[in-house]
Design an enzyme around this catalytic site. Structure first.
Site, PDB file in Angstrom:
ATOM      1  N   SER A 187       0.854  -1.195   0.000  1.00 46.03           N
ATOM      2  CA  SER A 187       0.000   0.000   0.000  1.00 46.03           C
ATOM      3  C   SER A 187       0.886   1.240   0.000  1.00 46.03           C
ATOM      4  CB  SER A 187      -0.881   0.025   1.248  1.00 46.03           C
ATOM      5  OG  SER A 187      -1.424   1.320   1.416  1.00 46.03           O
ATOM      6  N   SER A 188       0.381   2.314  -0.582  1.00 42.80           N
ATOM      7  CA  SER A 188       1.168   3.560  -0.620  1.00 42.80           C
ATOM      8  C   SER A 188       1.380   4.107   0.784  1.00 42.80           C
ATOM      9  CB  SER A 188       0.451   4.609  -1.481  1.00 42.80           C
ATOM     10  OG  SER A 188      -0.855   4.851  -0.995  1.00 42.80           O
ATOM     11  N   CYS A 189       0.665   3.553   1.774  1.00 40.42           N
ATOM     12  CA  CYS A 189       0.899   3.956   3.166  1.00 40.42           C
ATOM     13  C   CYS A 189       2.269   3.518   3.655  1.00 40.42           C
ATOM     14  CB  CYS A 189      -0.162   3.339   4.062  1.00 40.42           C
ATOM     15  SG  CYS A 189      -1.722   4.041   3.706  1.00 40.42           S
ATOM     16  N   TYR A 238      -0.245  -0.317  10.397  1.00 38.91           N
ATOM     17  CA  TYR A 238      -0.562  -0.901   9.081  1.00 38.91           C
ATOM     18  C   TYR A 238       0.655  -0.796   8.163  1.00 38.91           C
ATOM     19  CZ  TYR A 238      -3.110  -1.014   4.569  1.00 38.91           C
ATOM     20  OH  TYR A 238      -3.561  -1.301   3.295  1.00 38.91           O
ATOM     21  N   LYS A 257       2.862  -3.777   6.356  1.00 40.35           N
ATOM     22  CA  LYS A 257       2.974  -3.842   4.892  1.00 40.35           C
ATOM     23  C   LYS A 257       4.442  -3.852   4.456  1.00 40.35           C
ATOM     24  CE  LYS A 257      -1.187  -4.082   3.302  1.00 40.35           C
ATOM     25  NZ  LYS A 257      -1.579  -5.215   2.474  1.00 40.35           N
ATOM     26  N   HIS A 276     -12.673   4.550   3.166  1.00 43.90           N
ATOM     27  CA  HIS A 276     -11.684   5.511   2.682  1.00 43.90           C
ATOM     28  C   HIS A 276     -12.421   6.728   2.153  1.00 43.90           C
ATOM     29  CE1 HIS A 276      -9.043   1.932   2.760  1.00 43.90           C
ATOM     30  NE2 HIS A 276      -8.084   2.822   2.909  1.00 43.90           N
TER      31      HIS A 276
HETATM   32  N1  LIG Z   1      -8.657  -0.219  -0.147  1.00 41.47           N
HETATM   33  C1  LIG Z   1      -7.584   0.524  -0.376  1.00 41.47           C
HETATM   34  O1  LIG Z   1      -7.672   1.771  -0.499  1.00 41.47           O
HETATM   35  C2  LIG Z   1      -6.252  -0.129  -0.503  1.00 41.47           C
HETATM   36  C3  LIG Z   1      -6.067  -1.475  -0.220  1.00 41.47           C
HETATM   37  N2  LIG Z   1      -4.806  -2.023  -0.342  1.00 41.47           N
HETATM   38  C4  LIG Z   1      -4.579  -3.441  -0.027  1.00 41.47           C
HETATM   39  O2  LIG Z   1      -5.333  -4.256  -0.923  1.00 41.47           O
HETATM   40  C5  LIG Z   1      -5.736  -5.454  -0.253  1.00 41.47           C
HETATM   41  C6  LIG Z   1      -7.239  -5.609  -0.359  1.00 41.47           C
HETATM   42  O3  LIG Z   1      -7.846  -4.472   0.179  1.00 41.47           O
HETATM   43  P1  LIG Z   1      -9.441  -4.331   0.095  1.00 41.47           P
HETATM   44  O4  LIG Z   1      -9.964  -5.266  -0.932  1.00 41.47           O
HETATM   45  O5  LIG Z   1      -9.753  -2.888   0.013  1.00 41.47           O
HETATM   46  O6  LIG Z   1      -9.867  -4.873   1.541  1.00 41.47           O
HETATM   47  P2  LIG Z   1     -11.282  -5.396   2.049  1.00 41.47           P
HETATM   48  O7  LIG Z   1     -11.410  -4.985   3.460  1.00 41.47           O
HETATM   49  O8  LIG Z   1     -12.349  -5.031   1.070  1.00 41.47           O
HETATM   50  O9  LIG Z   1     -11.094  -7.018   1.988  1.00 41.47           O
HETATM   51  C7  LIG Z   1     -10.189  -7.631   2.853  1.00 41.47           C
HETATM   52  C8  LIG Z   1     -10.180  -9.114   2.545  1.00 41.47           C
HETATM   53  O10 LIG Z   1      -9.246  -9.757   3.422  1.00 41.47           O
HETATM   54  C9  LIG Z   1      -9.913 -10.844   4.034  1.00 41.47           C
HETATM   55  N3  LIG Z   1      -9.406 -11.125   5.377  1.00 41.47           N
HETATM   56  C10 LIG Z   1      -9.281 -10.266   6.414  1.00 41.47           C
HETATM   57  N4  LIG Z   1      -8.835 -10.914   7.499  1.00 41.47           N
HETATM   58  C11 LIG Z   1      -8.708 -12.230   7.149  1.00 41.47           C
HETATM   59  C12 LIG Z   1      -8.295 -13.407   7.822  1.00 41.47           C
HETATM   60  N5  LIG Z   1      -7.931 -13.388   9.104  1.00 41.47           N
HETATM   61  N6  LIG Z   1      -8.284 -14.574   7.130  1.00 41.47           N
HETATM   62  C13 LIG Z   1      -8.647 -14.619   5.845  1.00 41.47           C
HETATM   63  N7  LIG Z   1      -9.041 -13.534   5.128  1.00 41.47           N
HETATM   64  C14 LIG Z   1      -9.069 -12.358   5.797  1.00 41.47           C
HETATM   65  C15 LIG Z   1     -11.359 -10.425   4.109  1.00 41.47           C
HETATM   66  O11 LIG Z   1     -12.167 -11.557   4.297  1.00 41.47           O
HETATM   67  P3  LIG Z   1     -13.450 -11.436   5.278  1.00 41.47           P
HETATM   68  O12 LIG Z   1     -14.352 -10.456   4.610  1.00 41.47           O
HETATM   69  O13 LIG Z   1     -13.965 -12.821   5.364  1.00 41.47           O
HETATM   70  O14 LIG Z   1     -12.912 -10.895   6.579  1.00 41.47           O
HETATM   71  C16 LIG Z   1     -11.531  -9.772   2.760  1.00 41.47           C
HETATM   72  O15 LIG Z   1     -11.767 -10.747   1.771  1.00 41.47           O
HETATM   73  C17 LIG Z   1      -5.241  -5.336   1.168  1.00 41.47           C
HETATM   74  O16 LIG Z   1      -3.994  -5.998   1.295  1.00 41.47           O
HETATM   75  C18 LIG Z   1      -5.038  -3.836   1.350  1.00 41.47           C
HETATM   76  O17 LIG Z   1      -4.044  -3.581   2.322  1.00 41.47           O
HETATM   77  C19 LIG Z   1      -3.726  -1.298  -0.758  1.00 41.47           C
HETATM   78  C20 LIG Z   1      -3.872   0.034  -1.047  1.00 41.47           C
HETATM   79  C21 LIG Z   1      -5.137   0.711  -0.949  1.00 41.47           C
HETATM   80  C1  LIG Z   2      -5.005   3.450   1.212  1.00 41.15           C
HETATM   81  C2  LIG Z   2      -4.327   3.932   2.462  1.00 41.15           C
HETATM   82  O1  LIG Z   2      -5.047   5.050   2.954  1.00 41.15           O
HETATM   83  C3  LIG Z   2      -5.309   5.203   4.307  1.00 41.15           C
HETATM   84  O2  LIG Z   2      -4.831   6.506   4.655  1.00 41.15           O
HETATM   85  P1  LIG Z   2      -5.549   7.796   4.032  1.00 41.15           P
HETATM   86  O3  LIG Z   2      -5.177   7.964   2.614  1.00 41.15           O
HETATM   87  O4  LIG Z   2      -5.273   8.954   4.940  1.00 41.15           O
HETATM   88  O5  LIG Z   2      -7.064   7.346   4.156  1.00 41.15           O
HETATM   89  P2  LIG Z   2      -8.479   7.977   3.758  1.00 41.15           P
HETATM   90  O6  LIG Z   2      -8.742   7.609   2.326  1.00 41.15           O
HETATM   91  O7  LIG Z   2      -9.473   7.500   4.761  1.00 41.15           O
HETATM   92  O8  LIG Z   2      -8.347   9.570   3.973  1.00 41.15           O
HETATM   93  C4  LIG Z   2      -7.868  10.380   2.959  1.00 41.15           C
HETATM   94  C5  LIG Z   2      -7.995  11.850   3.328  1.00 41.15           C
HETATM   95  O9  LIG Z   2      -9.378  12.204   3.173  1.00 41.15           O
HETATM   96  C6  LIG Z   2      -9.773  13.075   4.217  1.00 41.15           C
HETATM   97  N1  LIG Z   2     -11.237  12.955   4.418  1.00 41.15           N
HETATM   98  C7  LIG Z   2     -12.122  13.990   4.270  1.00 41.15           C
HETATM   99  N2  LIG Z   2     -13.369  13.565   4.536  1.00 41.15           N
HETATM  100  C8  LIG Z   2     -13.263  12.223   4.830  1.00 41.15           C
HETATM  101  C9  LIG Z   2     -14.235  11.243   5.191  1.00 41.15           C
HETATM  102  O10 LIG Z   2     -15.471  11.508   5.348  1.00 41.15           O
HETATM  103  N3  LIG Z   2     -13.763   9.966   5.388  1.00 41.15           N
HETATM  104  C10 LIG Z   2     -12.436   9.640   5.252  1.00 41.15           C
HETATM  105  N4  LIG Z   2     -12.047   8.341   5.454  1.00 41.15           N
HETATM  106  N5  LIG Z   2     -11.482  10.558   4.928  1.00 41.15           N
HETATM  107  C11 LIG Z   2     -11.917  11.843   4.737  1.00 41.15           C
HETATM  108  C12 LIG Z   2      -8.957  12.590   5.410  1.00 41.15           C
HETATM  109  O11 LIG Z   2      -8.904  13.647   6.378  1.00 41.15           O
HETATM  110  C13 LIG Z   2      -7.619  12.308   4.753  1.00 41.15           C
HETATM  111  O12 LIG Z   2      -6.881  13.502   4.642  1.00 41.15           O
HETATM  112  C14 LIG Z   2      -4.714   4.246   5.266  1.00 41.15           C
HETATM  113  O13 LIG Z   2      -5.433   4.351   6.471  1.00 41.15           O
HETATM  114  C15 LIG Z   2      -4.775   2.849   4.698  1.00 41.15           C
HETATM  115  O14 LIG Z   2      -6.104   2.355   4.704  1.00 41.15           O
HETATM  116  C16 LIG Z   2      -4.274   2.754   3.330  1.00 41.15           C
HETATM  117  O15 LIG Z   2      -3.907   1.658   2.874  1.00 41.15           O
END
Ligand SMILES: NC(=O)C1=CN([C@@H]2O[C@H](COP(=O)(O)OP(=O)(O)OC[C@H]3O[C@@H](n4cnc5c(N)ncnc54)[C@H](OP(=O)(O)O)[C@@H]3O)[C@@H](O)[C@H]2O)C=CC1
Ligand SMILES: C[C@H]1O[C@H](OP(=O)(O)OP(=O)(O)OC[C@H]2O[C@@H](n3cnc4c(=O)[nH]c(N)nc43)[C@H](O)[C@@H]2O)[C@@H](O)[C@@H](O)C1=O
Length: 306
Positions: free
Chosen positions: A103-105, A132, A136, A176
């Site tokens: 992740s870009s985090c 997190y 990662k 997000h």
């Molecule tokens: N969303 C984003 O903005 C970003 C996401 N990513 C990465 O991409 C990947 C997918 O993210 P995203 O699809 O958004 O996440 P979601 O929360 O939508 O999905 C997470 C998945 O992981 C599974 N999971 C969680 N805990 C367990 C466990 N203990 N055993 C088995 N499976 C598990 C969940 O299954 P269940 O539902 O059954 O718990 C679900 O299928 C992650 O690695 C995340 O860090 C990277 C950058 C940005």
């Molecule tokens: C993908 C990466 O991204 C995550 O970090 P992040 O980028 O900070 O996450 P975010 O998308 O929730 O916030 C983006 C920005 O947006 C602003 N903001 C405004 N209004 C709302 C609002 O209503 N909700 C949220 N969530 N943010 C808000 C908020 O203040 C912030 O400045 C990691 O936790 C982690 O999950 C990870 O992997």
């Protein structure tokens, strides 16, 4: 190929399964009820028995800024346990290829943008998602170490920017930015509210990639795995301010209300734009514009009971 996909029920996982390329492989996607990835022994037995040709590790414990800052313990422990268990079980079973999602985090809070892959570990991560980020980074490094020690095993990591899209999470406690804004503007629209609250002053910048495009990048990486660098960002190459994301959602949802700013809310990194040089050299780029992605995400949002 026989592919083990972790996280198949999540946003990324479901977009991967919906992609046309998935049907050209045997994809095995056990749910967390079938295979809890935090259970080291269960993961080792499952992978040794399945003997996949490739593992796509898309499972994670992930939420937006609110979730990740409030649940740092879970974000660190769950993600590091899942990643370690999957990578080590794949190594011990001799699985030749593994594609891990970072992740870009992972990037340091104060690193220069655009964020290039060599900047990992060059500084402290953003405090709101420190646990997190550490998890990662650890799993991405583990993939590198395993591949260096056993050159026949190629374990690589893609580093996606922030994501949104179909199958996203819309609960404000875990969502997000983009999915949160869609839910808030939709609520204002259907309930006749005249203003929507923005967390922070709205000047922070973010890069959001449509999850369907990430899925395409993952499948392109699978199909041309040997051409893929060990570590590669996946992004859309442009970012917008938080205020601009609110304006874009209001435009697509055709809501003309106003915005207020809640300065008590967390803001996180001021900017988080990933460099796309390696991605361009690999020969991949995203297809959806922000407005197109918001439209598709909103259409999905309306189908799940809103
Ligand atoms: N969303 C984003 O903005 C970003 C996401 N990513 C990465 O991409 C990947 C997918 O993210 P995203 O699809 O958004 O996440 P979601 O929360 O939508 O999905 C997470 C998945 O992981 C599974 N999971 C969680 N805990 C367990 C466990 N203990 N055993 C088995 N499976 C598990 C969940 O299954 P269940 O539902 O059954 O718990 C679900 O299928 C992650 O690695 C995340 O860090 C990277 C950058 C940005
Ligand atoms: C993908 C990466 O991204 C995550 O970090 P992040 O980028 O900070 O996450 P975010 O998308 O929730 O916030 C983006 C920005 O947006 C602003 N903001 C405004 N209004 C709302 C609002 O209503 N909700 C949220 N969530 N943010 C808000 C908020 O203040 C912030 O400045 C990691 O936790 C982690 O999950 C990870 O992997």
């Amino acid at each position: 190929m026989k592919i083990l996909l972790t996280g198949g029920s999540g946003m990324v996982g479901r977009n991967l399964l919906d992609h046309a390329t998935a049907a050209t492989h045997e994809v095995v996607a056990p749910s967390s009820k079938v295979l809890d990835l935090t259970d080291k022994q269960a993961v080792a037995l499952y992978i040794a028995d399945l003997q996949p040709d490739l593992v796509i590790h898309a499972a994670g414990r992930v939420g937006g800024i609110h979730y990740n800052s409030a649940y740092q313990t879970e974000a660190l422990v769950d993600n590091i346990e899942m990643g370690m268990n999957v990578v080590m079980a794949a190594r011990d079973a001799g699985v030749p290829r593994l594609l891990n999602l970072g992740s870009s985090c992972m990037y340091p809070r104060d690193a220069p943008n655009p964020l290039s892959e060599d900047l990992i570990l060059s500084g402290k991560p953003e405090p709101t998602n420190e646990g997190y980020a550490i998890a990662k980074i650890a799993v991405a490094r583990l993939c590198l170490y395993v591949s260096r020690a056993r050159p026949t095993l190629r374990y690589k990591t893609l580093i996606p920017c922030n994501l949104y899209g179909v199958y996203d999470k819309f609960d404000p406690n875990v969502s997000h930015l983009v999915s949160a804004v869609i839910a808030k503007v939709h609520d204002a629209r259907v309930n006749g509210r005249e203003t929507v609250d923005i967390w922070g002053d709205g000047t922070a910048r973010r890069e959001f990639l449509f999850a369907g495009d990430l899925a395409d990048a993952v499948w392109a990486s699978v199909e041309r795995f040997d051409d893929l660098p060990d570590l590669m960002n996946v992004g859309c190459g442009s970012d917008y301010s938080v205020n601009e994301y609110y304006e874009a959602v209001a435009r697509v949802l055709e809501w003309d209300g106003g915005f207020t700013h809640d300065l008590s809310k967390p803001v996180g990194m001021q900017r988080k734009l990933v460099a796309t040089d390696r991605q361009a050299a690999f020969g991949w780029s995203p297809r959806h514009s922000l407005d197109e992605g918001i439209r598709l995400t909103y259409d999905h949002y309306l189908t799940i009971g809103h």
